[in-house]
Design an enzyme around this catalytic site. Sequence first.
Site, PDB file in Angstrom:
ATOM      1  N   THR A  19       0.818  -1.301   0.111  1.00  0.00           N
ATOM      2  CA  THR A  19      -0.036  -0.042  -0.151  1.00  0.00           C
ATOM      3  C   THR A  19       0.803   1.278  -0.215  1.00  0.00           C
ATOM      4  OG1 THR A  19      -0.236   0.210   2.271  1.00  0.00           O
ATOM      5  CG2 THR A  19      -1.946  -1.188   1.415  1.00  0.00           C
ATOM      6  N   TRP A  20       2.201   1.126  -0.524  1.00  0.00           N
ATOM      7  CA  TRP A  20       2.864   2.385  -0.547  1.00  0.00           C
ATOM      8  C   TRP A  20       2.282   3.196  -1.444  1.00  0.00           C
ATOM      9  CZ3 TRP A  20       8.889   2.792  -1.967  1.00  0.00           C
ATOM     10  CH2 TRP A  20       9.335   3.932  -1.461  1.00  0.00           C
ATOM     11  N   ASP A  48       0.077  -4.411   3.869  1.00  0.00           N
ATOM     12  CA  ASP A  48       1.155  -4.156   4.211  1.00  0.00           C
ATOM     13  C   ASP A  48       1.193  -2.795   4.122  1.00  0.00           C
ATOM     14  OD1 ASP A  48       4.210  -4.411   5.020  1.00  0.00           O
ATOM     15  OD2 ASP A  48       4.243  -3.243   3.501  1.00  0.00           O
ATOM     16  N   TYR A  53       4.091   5.736   5.050  1.00  0.00           N
ATOM     17  CA  TYR A  53       3.498   5.862   3.919  1.00  0.00           C
ATOM     18  C   TYR A  53       2.508   6.968   3.981  1.00  0.00           C
ATOM     19  CZ  TYR A  53       5.304   1.205   3.247  1.00  0.00           C
ATOM     20  OH  TYR A  53       6.546   0.243   2.927  1.00  0.00           O
ATOM     21  N   GLN A 163      11.373  -8.134   6.244  1.00  0.00           N
ATOM     22  CA  GLN A 163      10.581  -7.504   4.987  1.00  0.00           C
ATOM     23  C   GLN A 163      11.715  -7.092   4.233  1.00  0.00           C
ATOM     24  OE1 GLN A 163       7.621  -4.332   3.606  1.00  0.00           O
ATOM     25  NE2 GLN A 163       6.698  -5.808   4.823  1.00  0.00           N
ATOM     26  N   TYR A 191       9.525  -7.384  -0.524  1.00  0.00           N
ATOM     27  CA  TYR A 191       8.894  -6.085  -0.974  1.00  0.00           C
ATOM     28  C   TYR A 191       9.216  -5.592  -2.746  1.00  0.00           C
ATOM     29  CZ  TYR A 191      12.494  -2.815   0.601  1.00  0.00           C
ATOM     30  OH  TYR A 191      13.658  -2.043   0.889  1.00  0.00           O
TER      31      TYR A 191
END
Length: 277
Positions: A19-20, A48, A53, A163, A191
């Site tokens: 969801t960046w 995530d 963000y 991560q 990621y």
Amino acid sequence: MRTIKFGSQRSVPVLGMGTWMIGEGRADRSDEIAVLQEGLEHGLEVIDTAEMYGDGRSEELVGEAIKGQRDRAFLVSKVYPFNASFDGVLAACERSLRRLGTDHMDLYLLHWPGSVPLQETIDAFQWLQEREFIRDWGVSNFDPMDMEEVWACDGGSACATNQILYNLTRRGPEFDLLPLMEEKKTPVMAYSPIEQGRLLRDSRFCDVANAVGMTPAQLGLAWVLRQSNRLAIPKTSHVSRLRENIAALEYPLGDDVLARLNELFPAPTQPQSLEML
Ligand code: NDP
């Protein structure tokens, strides 16, 4: 769908959702919410996010998307290293939970190594865990030496994941970090699994995808997920792309495809510094 287990928790599908850069006006907000809700419908549980963000706007949007269906989601968020003191972690977690509209997170990560002693951050994670504000904790962007430091801390063996940046164009972790994580039976979250879309613009890679009847995004994701104990968290703001990405799990990759990809993107032959985005 294949699944993976973090810490003591229920198994979750190996494909999650990143969801960046959502909630920042780059795409229609209702489309971004629709993607996350469609993902949950399809059984993708892991979402995530991070306090970083959009300065919390991603967490707020995730909170909106999971409203009324919290239990279907496996929420992962991250604390800034400069908020990683004992009190800082507690306060950051409280803010994240408020934005997410929930009373607990499933996994809470230290976003990257910082200057606060790790033991202090781990103590805070344990405090939160004992009070059920978080189910498990982990780290992100930790190289092998950083991981050894985690495991040497009191309670450090409970670290549920690391991560890291991992995709066909970023194979460095295969040399040392991934074997180490495997040895410690600690799953990895990959990621930027399609290199923020850049991988899909490599014409030689696209030719391989075409030849096996997959889209480039599907081939990139299937490659990351070719081995167990890994989860990938691609981000998209398009429902059609989400469905395309989910279908990646239906394709086992043959030895000939893997060999061709090894030619195009060679595995590391010596240690490399862990890259991050
Ligand atoms: P990804 O590799 O997931 O790529 C995202 C990009 O690919 C977006 O531009 C998206 O566009 C595009 N895309 C996705 N699916 C498709 C498709 N099927 N066809 C064509 N284009 C596609 O990059 P991210 O950097 O977003 O990484 C994923 C997640 O990992 C982040 O969102 C974040 O949650 C996490 N992360 C964690 C970091 C850390 O330090 N721990 C650092 C970086 C990321 P569109 O949205 O327009 O569809």
